[in-house]
Scaffold this motif. Structure first.
Motif, PDB file in Angstrom:
ATOM      1  N   ALA A   1       4.479  19.770  24.129  1.00  0.00           N
ATOM      2  CA  ALA A   1       4.652  19.597  22.513  1.00  0.00           C
ATOM      3  C   ALA A   1       3.364  19.081  21.814  1.00  0.00           C
ATOM      4  O   ALA A   1       3.223  19.208  20.793  1.00  0.00           O
ATOM      5  N   ASP A   2       2.332  19.018  22.746  1.00  0.00           N
ATOM      6  CA  ASP A   2       0.847  18.498  22.173  1.00  0.00           C
ATOM      7  C   ASP A   2       1.309  17.252  21.413  1.00  0.00           C
ATOM      8  O   ASP A   2       0.666  16.993  20.138  1.00  0.00           O
ATOM      9  N   HIS A   3       1.935  16.300  21.689  1.00  0.00           N
ATOM     10  CA  HIS A   3       2.113  15.115  21.121  1.00  0.00           C
ATOM     11  C   HIS A   3       2.388  14.067  22.305  1.00  0.00           C
ATOM     12  O   HIS A   3       3.279  14.342  23.410  1.00  0.00           O
ATOM     13  N   HIS A   4       1.545  12.853  22.428  1.00  0.00           N
ATOM     14  CA  HIS A   4       1.559  12.350  23.408  1.00  0.00           C
ATOM     15  C   HIS A   4       1.868  10.728  23.422  1.00  0.00           C
ATOM     16  O   HIS A   4       1.301   9.941  22.592  1.00  0.00           O
ATOM     17  N   PRO A   5       2.665  10.228  24.295  1.00  0.00           N
ATOM     18  CA  PRO A   5       3.218   8.898  24.220  1.00  0.00           C
ATOM     19  C   PRO A   5       2.161   7.882  25.063  1.00  0.00           C
ATOM     20  O   PRO A   5       1.422   8.259  25.607  1.00  0.00           O
ATOM     21  N   ALA A   6       2.482   6.570  24.926  1.00  0.00           N
ATOM     22  CA  ALA A   6       1.953   5.754  25.783  1.00  0.00           C
ATOM     23  C   ALA A   6       2.985   5.652  26.883  1.00  0.00           C
ATOM     24  O   ALA A   6       4.134   5.459  26.663  1.00  0.00           O
ATOM     25  N   LEU A   7       2.383   5.645  28.092  1.00  0.00           N
ATOM     26  CA  LEU A   7       3.194   5.442  29.328  1.00  0.00           C
ATOM     27  C   LEU A   7       2.709   4.546  30.310  1.00  0.00           C
ATOM     28  O   LEU A   7       1.448   4.472  30.429  1.00  0.00           O
ATOM     29  N   LEU A   8       3.536   3.434  30.573  1.00  0.00           N
ATOM     30  CA  LEU A   8       3.187   2.350  31.372  1.00  0.00           C
ATOM     31  C   LEU A   8       3.938   2.433  32.730  1.00  0.00           C
ATOM     32  O   LEU A   8       5.296   2.379  32.527  1.00  0.00           O
TER      33      LEU A   8
END
Length: 112
Positions: free
Chosen positions: A71-78
């Motif tokens: 999607a070329d859209h990036h979350p924060a991932l913990l």
């Protein structure tokens, strides 16, 4: 597969409109396990996913990362032992866009 997850994301540019309060309520109803959080004045969508061990949490993180790349859209991932916190928001507009809700719905599907 939810209707929301089937929607296409649109390119988000600086100055794009954030979702309205009405849209937050309507879209939030489609991803009910996600919470709206505010950090540093920025509204974000967040959900904690739990797993029986680190290996499965890490595998989920990888799948969400692949979804984000597509999607070329990036979350924060913990990623932690037994859980992954996923946080979506649109960096360019410093807030929530419809894309964030679409990707939250897709993340829910990845978790199934």
């Amino acid at each position: 597969m939810s209707q929301l997850s089937r929607e296409s994301c649109e390119a988000c540019r600086v100055g794009a409109p954030r979702v309205t309060e009405e849209e937050v309520k309507a879209l939030g109803a489609e991803v009910p396990e996600w919470q709206i959080v505010e950090r540093d004045g920025i509204m974000k969508l967040e959900r904690v996913f739990t797993f029986p061990d680190f290996r499965q949490a890490l595998a989920f993180t990888q799948r969400v990362g692949e979804l984000a790349e597509q999607a070329d859209h990036h979350p924060a991932l913990l990623t932690e032992w037994g859980k992954v916190t996923v946080t979506w928001w649109s960096h360019k507009i410093k807030g929530l866009h419809r894309n964030d809700f679409i990707l939250a719905a897709r993340t829910d599907e990845v978790a199934k």
